[in-house]
Design an enzyme around this catalytic site. Sequence first.
Site, PDB file in Angstrom:
ATOM      1  N   ASP A  92      48.344   6.278  35.372  1.00  0.00           N
ATOM      2  CA  ASP A  92      48.303   6.669  33.770  1.00  0.00           C
ATOM      3  C   ASP A  92      48.515   8.230  33.990  1.00  0.00           C
ATOM      4  O   ASP A  92      48.159   8.617  34.722  1.00  0.00           O
ATOM      5  CB  ASP A  92      47.141   6.145  33.004  1.00  0.00           C
ATOM      6  CG  ASP A  92      47.655   6.854  31.437  1.00  0.00           C
ATOM      7  OD1 ASP A  92      48.906   6.810  31.024  1.00  0.00           O
ATOM      8  OD2 ASP A  92      46.806   7.181  30.589  1.00  0.00           O
ATOM      9  N   GLY A  94      47.920  10.764  32.047  1.00  0.00           N
ATOM     10  CA  GLY A  94      47.000  11.501  31.013  1.00  0.00           C
ATOM     11  C   GLY A  94      47.488  11.754  29.604  1.00  0.00           C
ATOM     12  O   GLY A  94      46.694  12.195  28.823  1.00  0.00           O
ATOM     13  N   ASP A 271      46.194  -3.653  30.715  1.00  0.00           N
ATOM     14  CA  ASP A 271      45.110  -3.057  31.606  1.00  0.00           C
ATOM     15  C   ASP A 271      44.033  -2.328  30.324  1.00  0.00           C
ATOM     16  O   ASP A 271      44.402  -2.506  29.245  1.00  0.00           O
ATOM     17  CB  ASP A 271      45.454  -1.649  32.153  1.00  0.00           C
ATOM     18  CG  ASP A 271      45.587  -0.526  30.984  1.00  0.00           C
ATOM     19  OD1 ASP A 271      46.584  -0.377  30.356  1.00  0.00           O
ATOM     20  OD2 ASP A 271      44.600   0.184  31.076  1.00  0.00           O
ATOM     21  N   HIS A 339      32.088 -10.279  36.894  1.00  0.00           N
ATOM     22  CA  HIS A 339      32.322 -11.426  36.320  1.00  0.00           C
ATOM     23  C   HIS A 339      33.492 -11.349  35.502  1.00  0.00           C
ATOM     24  O   HIS A 339      34.484 -12.089  35.299  1.00  0.00           O
ATOM     25  CB  HIS A 339      31.102 -11.859  35.668  1.00  0.00           C
ATOM     26  CG  HIS A 339      31.494 -12.946  34.554  1.00  0.00           C
ATOM     27  ND1 HIS A 339      31.705 -14.042  34.571  1.00  0.00           N
ATOM     28  CD2 HIS A 339      31.679 -12.404  33.055  1.00  0.00           C
ATOM     29  CE1 HIS A 339      32.064 -14.746  33.577  1.00  0.00           C
ATOM     30  NE2 HIS A 339      32.020 -13.809  32.746  1.00  0.00           N
TER      31      HIS A 339
END
Length: 375
Positions: A92, A94, A271, A339
């Site tokens: 990314d 910023g 994401d 998990h």
Amino acid sequence: MKFELLKTSENSRARAGIITTAHGNIETPIFMPVGTAGSVKGIHTRDLKEDIKAQIILGNTYHLYLRPGIGVIEKAGGLHKFNRWDRPILTDSGGYQVFSLGDIRKLSEEGARFQSHIDGSYHMFTPENVIDTQRAIGADIIMAFDECSPGDADYNYAKKSLELTQRWLERCFARFKQTEPKYGYSQTLFPIVQGNTYKNLRKEAVAHVKNFDADGYAIGGLSVGEAEEVMYEMTEVCTAGLPAGKPRYLMGVGTPINILESIERGIDMFDCVMPTRNGRNGMLFTSKGIINIKNKKWGNDHSPIDENGSSFVDQYSKSYLRHLIISNEMLGAQIASQHNLAFYLWLVGTARQKIIDGGFESWKKEMVIQLKVRL
RNA sequence: GGGAAGAUACCGAAGCGGUCAAACGGGGCAGACUGUAAAUCUGUUGGCUCAGCCUUCGUAGGUUCGAAUCCUGCUCUUCCCA
């Protein structure tokens, strides 16, 4: 970078595809674990690959620039060498920090002036130096420098913000074309569609971004405080206008339900910090619903965290994990993060299979009901 | 044997005549978390028929309009001297 669209669902915008990069393939739809400071917090690369089955992870320009500093990463030979992750990386720019560090930054036409959250020192980010920095980090996919405007911004602010992002985008691409990769493999630059929660701005942004004929397109400025329905609506406005033959990345999203809803609306990449951050804080996502492992009721529950879970950590008992997290043992945060990430990757992997085989929409509908359950 | 200090809610610890059901920590319980300033943050933590009332500050009395706070006895704890 190359994208092959394998299948588009007959009943929705959902798609399955495959991205090819210098560090390997990415099967979409995909979830990308966030590794802000060069590490997915608490998770070894071995577990990321072999257990979680992550195909690509994120890094963050702002954070890596401040610490350890770009010189260190260049000396290492790029982020892949530095953190020993040999699969694809996306950084990314910023742009999100323009939003999240709003109190300690100032925007101008030139760029964003930041105060370091670490030591208060001043730094200037511009579209040009952010591209240079991402060249030095060496991610396979790098992001344009944008302003991620707050969810409650009014129309005038959102419009001005979008226009600034668009001018910055021109400069990002100009710089990108003037510069070469540093480590012998190609990089690609994704533009980011902004426009806040205003349909016409989003449409305008989509039209603008298509001028650059990028390898993929990101949608930013969502999941920043607006209602979920609005987020879905904006997502669809964007995917409807973006070229079908290129992957679409919905930045920062989201909950498992958000992800399924967005896949249905034509998103290929996601994401989010949620699986790791919420995991560290005791929240587990499972195919049966959400568990707050800190709750007293799990204190003596010796059944597995997730009996159908795909990760080896899922065989630890709820009682044990609760004990670890309550006691602030490092292992607790690791198990919960692992998990959750494995669950997220299972979720997008299964969605992909359902899209290919057919029946995604009905499966998704069932999952959304289940995912709302609080265990 | 002599002397000193102290006993406060689950624990530690403030308070030293009314504004005290009692600060602050910890622990407990619950909630939040979406391109990571987060192993973080927030709420709550005597009882009840809950904008009010009842019972609580070692224990038994006393002073006072009023006591966790002042006085006396007792019990226990810690420290110092023999």
